[in-house]
Design a protein around this motif. Structure first.
Motif, mmCIF file in Angstrom:
data_model
loop_
_atom_site.group_PDB
_atom_site.id
_atom_site.type_symbol
_atom_site.label_atom_id
_atom_site.label_comp_id
_atom_site.label_asym_id
_atom_site.label_seq_id
_atom_site.Cartn_x
_atom_site.Cartn_y
_atom_site.Cartn_z
ATOM 1 N N GLU A 24 0.622 -1.556 0.333
ATOM 2 C CA GLU A 24 0.489 -0.299 0.261
ATOM 3 C C GLU A 24 0.526 1.146 0.251
ATOM 4 O O GLU A 24 0.917 1.959 -0.787
ATOM 5 N N ARG A 27 3.192 1.702 -3.341
ATOM 6 C CA ARG A 27 1.685 2.682 -4.692
ATOM 7 C C ARG A 27 1.527 3.439 -4.233
ATOM 8 O O ARG A 27 1.504 4.748 -5.059
ATOM 9 N N ALA A 31 2.723 6.865 -6.434
ATOM 10 C CA ALA A 31 2.065 7.741 -7.237
ATOM 11 C C ALA A 31 2.113 9.411 -6.967
ATOM 12 O O ALA A 31 2.118 10.127 -7.492
ATOM 13 N N LEU A 32 3.059 9.369 -6.091
ATOM 14 C CA LEU A 32 3.678 10.442 -6.010
ATOM 15 C C LEU A 32 4.827 10.962 -6.168
ATOM 16 O O LEU A 32 5.758 12.129 -6.195
ATOM 17 N N ARG A 35 9.812 6.628 -7.253
ATOM 18 C CA ARG A 35 10.071 4.218 -7.775
ATOM 19 C C ARG A 35 11.553 4.841 -7.797
ATOM 20 O O ARG A 35 12.083 5.532 -8.162
ATOM 21 N N GLU A 60 6.924 18.469 -4.760
ATOM 22 C CA GLU A 60 8.290 18.877 -3.605
ATOM 23 C C GLU A 60 7.298 17.571 -2.788
ATOM 24 O O GLU A 60 5.681 18.186 -2.618
ATOM 25 N N ILE A 61 7.390 16.799 -1.789
ATOM 26 C CA ILE A 61 6.997 16.063 -0.931
ATOM 27 C C ILE A 61 7.382 16.249 0.293
ATOM 28 O O ILE A 61 8.340 16.862 0.320
ATOM 29 N N ILE A 62 6.614 15.548 1.683
ATOM 30 C CA ILE A 62 6.809 15.873 2.676
ATOM 31 C C ILE A 62 7.458 14.829 3.224
ATOM 32 O O ILE A 62 6.729 13.970 2.625
ATOM 33 N N MET B 9 -5.861 13.689 -9.749
ATOM 34 C CA MET B 9 -5.232 13.657 -8.028
ATOM 35 C C MET B 9 -5.771 14.459 -7.420
ATOM 36 O O MET B 9 -5.945 15.402 -8.073
ATOM 37 N N TYR B 59 -4.759 8.914 -5.845
ATOM 38 C CA TYR B 59 -3.303 9.421 -6.261
ATOM 39 C C TYR B 59 -3.594 7.959 -7.399
ATOM 40 O O TYR B 59 -2.679 7.598 -7.657
ATOM 41 N N ASN B 60 -3.901 7.013 -6.222
ATOM 42 C CA ASN B 60 -4.206 5.629 -6.998
ATOM 43 C C ASN B 60 -5.296 4.927 -7.352
ATOM 44 O O ASN B 60 -5.475 4.981 -6.354
ATOM 45 N N HIS B 62 -5.232 1.500 -6.881
ATOM 46 C CA HIS B 62 -5.143 0.384 -6.229
ATOM 47 C C HIS B 62 -5.311 0.564 -4.990
ATOM 48 O O HIS B 62 -5.401 -0.644 -4.434
ATOM 49 N N GLY B 63 -5.177 1.600 -4.603
ATOM 50 C CA GLY B 63 -5.101 1.782 -2.490
ATOM 51 C C GLY B 63 -6.179 2.052 -1.939
ATOM 52 O O GLY B 63 -7.294 0.670 -2.356
ATOM 53 N N PHE B 64 -6.108 1.672 -0.197
ATOM 54 C CA PHE B 64 -6.754 1.468 0.251
ATOM 55 C C PHE B 64 -7.425 2.312 0.855
ATOM 56 O O PHE B 64 -8.032 2.140 2.228
ATOM 57 N N SER B 65 -6.991 4.264 1.032
ATOM 58 C CA SER B 65 -8.273 4.455 1.756
ATOM 59 C C SER B 65 -9.137 5.321 1.859
ATOM 60 O O SER B 65 -10.263 4.319 0.542
ATOM 61 N N GLU B 68 -10.003 6.234 -2.371
ATOM 62 C CA GLU B 68 -9.706 5.130 -2.787
ATOM 63 C C GLU B 68 -10.544 4.628 -3.431
ATOM 64 O O GLU B 68 -11.592 4.351 -4.475
ATOM 65 N N ARG B 94 4.621 11.882 -13.253
ATOM 66 C CA ARG B 94 3.966 11.388 -12.264
ATOM 67 C C ARG B 94 2.466 10.898 -12.375
ATOM 68 O O ARG B 94 1.681 9.632 -12.348
ATOM 69 N N ASN B 97 0.525 7.627 -15.049
ATOM 70 C CA ASN B 97 -0.493 6.775 -14.385
ATOM 71 C C ASN B 97 -1.627 6.717 -13.667
ATOM 72 O O ASN B 97 -1.886 5.572 -14.050
ATOM 73 N N ARG B 346 -7.075 11.767 4.950
ATOM 74 C CA ARG B 346 -7.257 10.459 4.074
ATOM 75 C C ARG B 346 -7.460 9.004 5.322
ATOM 76 O O ARG B 346 -8.876 8.010 5.043
ATOM 77 N N GLU B 418 2.223 16.159 -0.464
ATOM 78 C CA GLU B 418 2.579 17.042 -1.427
ATOM 79 C C GLU B 418 3.000 18.888 -0.681
ATOM 80 O O GLU B 418 2.419 19.011 -0.523
#
Lengths: 76, 594
Positions: A24, A27, A31-32, A35, A60-62, B9, B59-60, B62-65, B68, B94, B97, B346, B418
């Motif tokens: 999880e 993934r 997504a952010l 990779r 940019e990410i925290i 997203m 975002y995705n 496939h996720g489990f939030s 999603e 990105r 995706n 989330r 983000e």
């Protein structure tokens, strides 16, 4: 030489080698833009073991240190 | 009716685009089996009415939030004619995706690339024709913020509807593996998108260097929040007074003459009960609207995400995260919008824990009670220190609550947030935001407020042949019954009655005191100073600070958690805590001979 992301110095760049997190989380990271193969740069670290601010591409990410521990990078 | 689903997203301007496309006609849809509110609206497209559904940002696939799962559930249970996917043009490397994942569902699609203006500024060039051929669907380049490119969107949607006359369920079981998608993603991006290798050192980075400074970052944040509150109340208070005055004229010039010949209980019910109660709450509407507008500025600017960065180290130790702290600060104005703001979280456990903590924020309504009490009982310097002490207590109670309950609401939500570039929202965006949020608040809370007001009036006026709020009324009996509970706190019967009023809204407390002591607001201070000493007053203020802020807060707690047991907990825990803190304070002070 590979080290966990949180051990990189501020302003240092590296290439992500592997991500050792659950499916999880892996993934969500993907997504952010987190990779394997992507270039990552530490912009700054928050004081008192706070999160890291990193840049991947234009994003940019925290990220908390706990999660940053799961990312192996090779400094460039 | 044909139906299109809007997907994308978070932070891509999806809601802005939805609002622009649908005008003001959106409503919160009630979808069977869905726990998250989704907006839908009917729009005229290709000569027929089409329902446009705004799905939560993900975002995705496939996720489990929560979000999603909601999206997957929606797509597999509600037939759609097509998917409208919106992505941020500056982050296609990105975000594509998500599009590739959605393509596996085999629904007809159209792609909207938002923030085309920002992409151009960053020197990102997108080969629209080639990308469109690669992806096999129409692409529209737009800027939702400035309203550029909407004609293209309408055309793309109409084209989509013509090619997809039959609504269908998505093939959610046919999701491709992520690895295959990533390889394809990298190939498409390198073929069609040209990005400059090094970004010019732009304004965002220079601002970050100041606003995220390890030493000055937090003080600067507190200073700007303080300035924001000052601005909201500086602008809002005259508006509030104006609205109160208007409501007063309505009462004296319209309501009273109309009700001249009505029976006394009916007159009293309408004027003292309904009108005063609802009017008091209504008079706070200007501040609420302003608050939403200013919060929209802060939210869209990207500064809140930065505050989360600054405070996360402390909040993580309390089982919360940086965003929880931001909501707590919002709560200093009014708890209601702060509770609604937790929607960005989330993980449900994290969201609920944050919602437990927010009601301890010393909101403007409570501040009004404390300003009155401290100035009536204390000398000026002591009054200011008392107020400061109450703010400290407010944060201490919030942190204590998080510590006690973090085990029950344990969450492993990783903070992966983000940091968007700093942006300035447009005026139109602000007005729409303020209008929608306030409307949502009024619709959600109005039933609760009317019921509460009617109840309080009933308690203080029945039976009709005695003086309102006197010991012979229902409220008087209630006060006598509550006496054993409040006596150990040094809170007398009359004051305990005002706590009952304060349950509806803290705004009513001072007015209720005036009725109960049958005094004007000017004489009230003198009477209070004679009747209670500083220890009793402090005990009363501590209780007022900690227990349930108001009915609106309860209504929103219920509305946002969609859980009665959580709402009960979020009401009973502060009530118990309030009693305990007041008890310990009062008994300790008395045993010290104060």
């Amino acid at each position: 030489m590979s080290i966990p992301l949180y051990q990189m110095q501020t302003t240092q760049s590296g290439i992500i080698l592997s991500i050792n997190a659950g499916q999880e989380l892996t993934r969500r990271m993907a997504a952010l833009g987190l990779r394997p193969g992507r270039q990552i740069k530490i912009i700054r670290k928050a004081p008192w073991s706070g999160p890291l601010q990193v840049r991947i591409g234009h994003t940019e990410i925290i990220i908390r240190r706990g999660e940053a521990e799961k990312i192996e990078v090779e400094p460039t | 009716m044909k139906r299109l689903a809007l997907l994308g997203m978070p932070n891509t301007g999806k809601s802005t685009l939805f609002n622009r496309l649908t005008g003001a006609g959106a409503r919160v849809g009630n979808w069977p089996g869905m726990t998250v509110d989704m907006l839908s609206a009917k729009v005229l497209l290709a000569g027929g009415m089409v329902e446009l559904v705004d799905l939560p940002g993900i975002y995705n696939l496939h996720g489990f939030s929560d979000d999603e799962q909601v999206v997957r559930h929606f797509l597999s249970s509600q037939p759609v004619n097509g998917l409208v996917v919106i992505l941020d043009a500056t982050q296609l490397d990105r975000q594509l995706n998500l599009f590739l994942q959605l393509r596996a569902l085999q629904c007809p699609m159209t792609l909207i690339l938002n923030m085309a203006d920002e992409a151009r500024q960053l020197g990102i060039h997108i080969n629209q024709e080639k990308l469109s051929a690669e992806l096999g669907c129409d692409i529209s380049l737009v800027s939702a913020k400035y309203g550029h490119g909407f004609e293209a969107i309408r055309k793309a949607l109409e084209h989509l509807l013509r090619t997809a006359p039959q609504a269908m369920l998505a093939h959610t079981e046919a999701l491709h593996s992520d690895e295959a998608i990533e390889a394809e993603l990298d190939r498409i991006v390198s073929d069609t998108i040209n990005t400059p290798v090094v970004l010019p050192p732009n304004l965002t980075r220079r601002l970050d260097r100041i606003l995220l400074h390890p030493v000055f970052g937090l003080p600067l944040f507190f200073l700007s929040m303080f300035a924001l509150f000052q601005l909201v109340y500086g602008l809002g208070t005259p508006l509030q007074n104006g609205l109160s005055a208007l409501l007063g004229y309505f009462n004296s010039d319209v309501l009273t003459p109309v009700l001249r010949h009505a029976p006394t209980p009916l007159t009293s019910f309408i004027t003292d009960g309904l009108f005063n109660g609802i009017g008091t709450v209504l008079s706070f509407l200007p501040i609420i609207v302003l608050f939403f507008v200013f919060m929209a500025i802060v939210e869209d600017s990207g500064y809140l995400a930065r505050a989360a960065f600054l405070m996360d180290a402390l909040m993580a130790r309390l089982g919360l995260d940086g965003r929880s702290f931001v909501m707590q600060l919002m709560g200093l104005g009014c708890n209601v919008p702060a509770l609604m703001g937790t929607r960005v979280m989330r993980s449900r456990a994290l969201r609920l824990l944050t919602m437990m903590v927010i009601p301890f924020s010393l909101c403007s309504a409570r501040l009004q009670v404390f300003l009155f009490f401290t100035s009536a009982i204390f000398k000026p310097f002591a009054a200011a220190s008392m107020l400061f002490f109450l703010y400290l207590t407010s944060f201490a109670m919030a942190f204590l609550t998080a510590l006690v309950w973090r085990g029950k609401f344990r969450n492993h939500e990783p903070l992966l947030l983000e940091l968007p570039p700093y942006r300035f929202p447009t005026t139109r965006q602000l007005l729409v935001q303020g209008w929608q949020q306030s409307g949502h608040f009024l619709r959600g809370a109005s039933g609760f407020i009317v019921a509460g007001v009617v109840l309080i009036w009933f308690l203080t006026h029945v039976p009709f042949n005695v003086a309102p709020a006197s010991p012979a009324t229902l409220a008087g009996h209630l006060a006598a019954w509550m006496h054993p509970v409040f006596a150990p706190l040094g809170i007398n019967r009359l004051l305990s009655l005002t706590l009952l009023f304060g349950f509806v809204a803290k705004e009513i407390v001072i007015g209720a005191l005036a009725v109960i002591y049958s005094a004007g607001e000017k004489n009230l201070a003198g009477i209070l100073a004679h009747q209670i000493d500083w220890v009793q007053a402090t005990s009363f203020m501590l209780f007022t600070l900690i227990y349930t802020p108001c009915l609106s807060t309860i209504a929103v707690l219920k509305q946002e958690s969609k859980s009665i047991s959580f709402t009960l907990l979020a009401v009973l825990w502060p009530l118990g805590l309030a009693w305990l803190v007041s008890f310990v304070f009062y008994q300790t002070a008395r045993s010290l001979g104060w």
